[in-house]
Design an enzyme around this catalytic site. Structure first.
Site: not given
Length: 217
Positions: A60-61, A63-65, A81, A105, A139, A141, A167
């Protein structure tokens, strides 16, 4: 040799492993492997179960949230998730969760994300148009660091826990093969259904379960 010629030959700093430590969690015992991204200065971490070297590693990649992962925000499905992914990797006994700092974000940062959320609540914009209204990318990222971390761990191909085809495409561009994309579907509710539909319709996420509307809160 000109200055521009010299720049071409500067070695890519990549990611550097700094520390590895046992990390007992509510989901099982992991090994936390910490990295420093030489390009951005960001500190990154991979949570590892078993020996990840080889093929078809459950990955799993994430993304910080802050709002979803730490505070349980219902605006998104990120916290759920994260929990589902850690449980799946622990159950399998082999896998990697890469937790990506700098991705808040979709890469615009925490304060900008909160401003975008306010536009969604006050002006009825969706998650894409809210970013654009702020003059920000939809996006921003990048997954280069994630690919570098996986390579350092010996991962050659992944079964990627994600609903986002982009991704997988990004990982492949950076040299990590995606053998399979594993759906990571979380039941929607009244708070996040519109957000999730925008992700499906405008960001190409595979979210076929949304057609039934919100589930129980």
């Amino acid at each position: 040799m000109t200055d521009s010629d010299a720049a071409v030959h500067v070695e890519d700093p990549g990611v550097r492993r700094v520390v590895a430590v046992r990390l007992p969690t509510a989901y099982g015992e992991f090994r936390a492997v910490g990295y420093l991204d030489g390009r951005t200065g960001a500190e990154q971490v991979a949570l590892v179960q078993g020996d990840p070297a080889g093929e078809r590693v459950l990955t799993r990649l994430h993304s910080e949230c802050l709002t979803g992962d730490a505070f349980g925000s219902r605006h998104c499905e990120c916290g759920e998730q994260l929990a589902v992914s850690l449980r799946a990797i622990a159950r399998e006994g082999r896998g990697v969760l890469v937790y990506l700092q700098g991705h808040e974000g979709r890469g615009i940062g925490l304060l900008a994300k909160l401003r975008a959320m306010k536009l969604q609540q006050d002006d009825g914009l969706d998650t894409v148009d809210a970013n654009l209204a702020l003059g920000l990318p939809v996006d921003a990222r990048d997954y280069r660091a994630a690919a570098g971390m996986l390579k350092d761990l010996g991962v050659r191909s992944v079964r990627l826990l994600s609903n986002n085809p982009r991704k997988g495409e990004a990982l492949e561009r950076y040299g990590v093969a995606v053998a399979e994309r594993v759906p990571l579907l979380v039941a929607p509710d009244a708070e996040n259904l519109r957000y999730l539909r925008a992700k499906r319709e405008r960001l190409d996420h595979d979210l076929p379960h949304l057609d039934g509307g919100p589930g129980p809160s």
